[in-house]
Write an enzyme that holds these catalytic residues in place. Structure first.
Site, mmCIF file in Angstrom:
data_model
loop_
_atom_site.group_PDB
_atom_site.id
_atom_site.type_symbol
_atom_site.label_atom_id
_atom_site.label_comp_id
_atom_site.label_asym_id
_atom_site.label_seq_id
_atom_site.Cartn_x
_atom_site.Cartn_y
_atom_site.Cartn_z
ATOM 1 N N LYS A 83 18.355 -32.582 12.057
ATOM 2 C CA LYS A 83 19.074 -31.757 11.010
ATOM 3 C C LYS A 83 18.732 -31.665 9.657
ATOM 4 O O LYS A 83 17.951 -32.573 9.157
ATOM 5 C CB LYS A 83 20.425 -32.403 11.000
ATOM 6 N N ARG A 94 26.931 -33.524 24.795
ATOM 7 C CA ARG A 94 26.984 -33.272 26.081
ATOM 8 C C ARG A 94 26.355 -34.200 27.096
ATOM 9 O O ARG A 94 26.823 -34.411 28.001
ATOM 10 C CB ARG A 94 26.614 -31.703 26.417
HETATM 11 N N1 BES Z 1 27.370 -33.126 16.101
HETATM 12 C C1 BES Z 1 26.977 -31.892 16.229
HETATM 13 C C2 BES Z 1 28.038 -30.788 16.328
HETATM 14 C C3 BES Z 1 28.596 -30.682 14.691
HETATM 15 C C4 BES Z 1 28.282 -29.848 13.769
HETATM 16 C C5 BES Z 1 29.894 -31.206 14.368
HETATM 17 C C6 BES Z 1 29.019 -29.787 12.603
HETATM 18 C C7 BES Z 1 30.393 -31.231 13.207
HETATM 19 C C8 BES Z 1 29.949 -30.547 12.176
HETATM 20 C C9 BES Z 1 26.353 -31.602 17.794
HETATM 21 O O1 BES Z 1 25.744 -32.795 18.164
HETATM 22 C C10 BES Z 1 25.296 -30.565 17.487
HETATM 23 O O2 BES Z 1 24.262 -30.893 16.512
HETATM 24 N N2 BES Z 1 25.413 -29.534 18.087
HETATM 25 C C11 BES Z 1 24.161 -28.579 18.073
HETATM 26 C C12 BES Z 1 24.009 -27.960 19.140
HETATM 27 C C13 BES Z 1 22.921 -27.101 19.403
HETATM 28 C C14 BES Z 1 21.686 -27.989 19.291
HETATM 29 C C15 BES Z 1 22.659 -26.343 20.834
HETATM 30 C C16 BES Z 1 24.898 -27.369 16.910
HETATM 31 O O3 BES Z 1 25.883 -27.170 16.821
HETATM 32 O O4 BES Z 1 23.902 -26.795 16.330
HETATM 33 ZN ZN ZN Z 2 23.746 -33.103 17.640
#
Ligand code: BES
Ligand code: ZN
Ligand code: ZN
Length: 502
Positions: A276, A350
């Site tokens: 990230k 997931r």
């Molecule tokens: N934990 C994150 C989602 C999240 C984002 C929670 C902001 C709380 C605040 C999750 O694991 C994630 O990173 N999801 C990705 C999915 C994508 C890679 C398909 C996302 O939301 O970008």
């Molecule tokens: Zn994630």
């Protein structure tokens, strides 16, 4: 921690008096009586300013003459005929913020009785206290020195009224507040303190309430073939675990199948090799919110001996980087037997839920499953900070969850599942992939579509994506900045309204 006491309906001699006022500056019988005792100070104070008794309005009257009270705090509740539990709770929240800024050790709440009030006065007072309690939450254990303006001297809120009735009305609410605080603490704790093992230890503590807690360690998970969850954990120095918390509150139920509540427990989400960006790492300690919500809910159900059979299952791991981290392109086999191509290491939630769901179904054969997860940032784009995303395969389950959410003001909004989103999760080399960029904006739906592939035919299922509402950057009516524990009051109500035996 704010204590809530119940006292007989007398006007307090000292400290602060918190008195409700209805819309259009309307005082109730107690208000009029107190105003007379104070030589009309209340009516004069109201007439001199903008305070009208609207919902959540607060007016402080300092050091009123003829008493030893420090201050009288007027609290608006709006139209009595439109009163709800939530309006009372939010009013209590607004009041406590003001009261905590004072020097008093105690405040006394007098909820007046108005004609045509839509909520009875005892319930209204108990809910006002409940809102005050929820909003009074603080997570300040890491300050070695607390500045004076951050400290609150207010130790107790005395609720005046019929003591035994108040006690009865508040007893369940207090248990709910305890569950909410338990979860908020876990979410606010940093990831060097709360990691899979320590979070599992918190689950184990629930056994003293009569919950049967089963912890699967890494070895047991390997044996069960949980290749999906284990892929996420393989880059972490902290071993993963999966915890099942079983509450059998209705042993005589004809239908032995429980309700299953599932939570994503990623104790820190760096995104893995798909790292990230810096700003997006802020607060990623909160990626275990789903698990904390399930733990808090189970705690409440057991402590109030809910007549329901329910199992909470949480998958606990961390998503970090190391030489052994899962890679983009890896193919793993889930406990269900289905294979998954990892196309994005940041879509790890997931992967955790896939095995947790399969285990829950395999072992506990639930009639319905509700999973709770901070799964997709995209849900925030659709719903802002006001709603959690709701996905399901059963319209009646959807209606129940939405109604429960509305009645506690933790609102959900349905988002779509469809064949095209499902197809987007097909992989050219395995049964499915964990992320797809085909309909980028529909990230929440595709995450849900992935999870749905692990729900067995005939099982009702709903997925609550609470990414937008789990944490707040600013104070909320019922919670300070930080973890909100959104979902606990909703699930508690959902169980109480639809799954508990009489
Ligand atoms: N934990 C994150 C989602 C999240 C984002 C929670 C902001 C709380 C605040 C999750 O694991 C994630 O990173 N999801 C990705 C999915 C994508 C890679 C398909 C996302 O939301 O970008
Ligand atoms: Zn994630
Ligand atoms: Zn995550």
């Amino acid at each position: 921690m704010l204590r809530i006491n119940y006292v007989k309906p007398t006007i307090p001699a000292q400290g602060a008096l918190l008195l409700t006022v209805a819309a259009n500056r309307k005082l109730g019988p107690r208000g009029n009586e107190i105003d007379r005792k104070l030589g009309g100070a209340i009516k004069r104070a109201m007439a001199s300013g903008k305070f009208e008794g609207k919902k959540e309005q607060v007016l402080v009257i300092p050091a009123p003459a003829k008493t030893r009270l420090n201050r009288v705090v007027l609290l608006g509740i709006g139209e009595p005929s439109e009163l709800t539990d939530v309006i009372c709770q939010k009013a209590g929240g607004a009041a406590i913020v003001v009261l905590q800024k004072g020097n008093e050790a105690t405040a006394t709440l007098i909820f007046d009785d108005y004609k045509g009030m839509a909520v009875d006065v005892v319930t209204a007072a108990a809910n006002t206290a409940f809102g005050a309690k929820l909003r009074s939450y603080k997570f300040d254990k890491y300050f070695t020195k607390l500045k004076d303006d951050k400290k609150s001297k207010l130790a107790a809120l005395d609720v005046a009224g019929e003591v035994s009735a108040l006690k009865k009305a508040y007893s369940n609410l207090e248990k709910i507040a305890d569950g909410v605080f338990f979860a908020r603490d876990l979410i606010n704790e940093p990831a060097n303190v709360i990691y899979p093992e320590t979070l599992a230890n918190e689950c184990k503590k629930l056994s003293k309430l009569g919950i049967k807690v089963e912890v699967l360690d890494e070895k047991a998970m390997k044996k069960l073939g949980m290749g999906s969850l284990l892929a996420v954990s393989q880059g972490s120095g902290f071993p993963p675990c999966l915890v099942a918390m079983y509450w059998q509150g209705n042993p005589k139920a004809k239908d032995k199948r429980p309700l299953a509540l599932l939570g994503k427990g990623v104790t820190y989400d760096t995104g893995g090799l798909c790292l990230k960006p810096r700003g997006a790492l802020d607060d990623m300690k909160r990626d275990m919110t789903g698990a904390a919500i399930i733990m808090g809910t189970m705690m409440i159900l057991a402590s109030r001996k809910a007549k329901v059979n329910a199992v909470g299952v949480v998958g606990l791991t961390e998503n970090v980087i190391d030489g052994l981290s899962m890679r983009v392109g890896d193919i793993v086999k889930s406990m269900s037997g289905q294979t998954i191509e990892i196309t994005n290491t940041d879509a790890e939630g997931r992967l955790v839920l896939a095995d947790a769901i399969w285990y829950a179904q395999d072992k506990y054969k639930p009639h319905s499953i509700v999973d709770v997860a901070t799964l997709a940032g995209a849900v925030k784009m659709a719903l802002g900070n006001e709603f959690g995303g709701l996905f399901d395969n059963d319209e009646s389950l959807r209606t129940r969850l939405m109604r429960s959410g509305q009645s506690v003001d933790e609102n959900l909004w349905p988002l779509p599942l469809c064949g095209a989103f499902d197809k987007a999760m097909d992989s050219s080399i395995a049964d499915m992939k964990n992320a797809s960029d085909i309909s980028a904006g529909a990230g929440g739906s595709m995450g849900a579509q992935f999870i749905k592939r692990f729900v067995k035919e005939g099982t009702s299922w709903a997925h609550l994506d609470i990414a937008p509402v789990s944490f707040s950057n600013k104070d909320q009516p019922l919670s300070p900045k930080g973890a909100t524990a959104f979902g606990i009051r909703l699930l508690e109500r959902f169980v109480a309204d639809y799954y508990e035996a009489e």
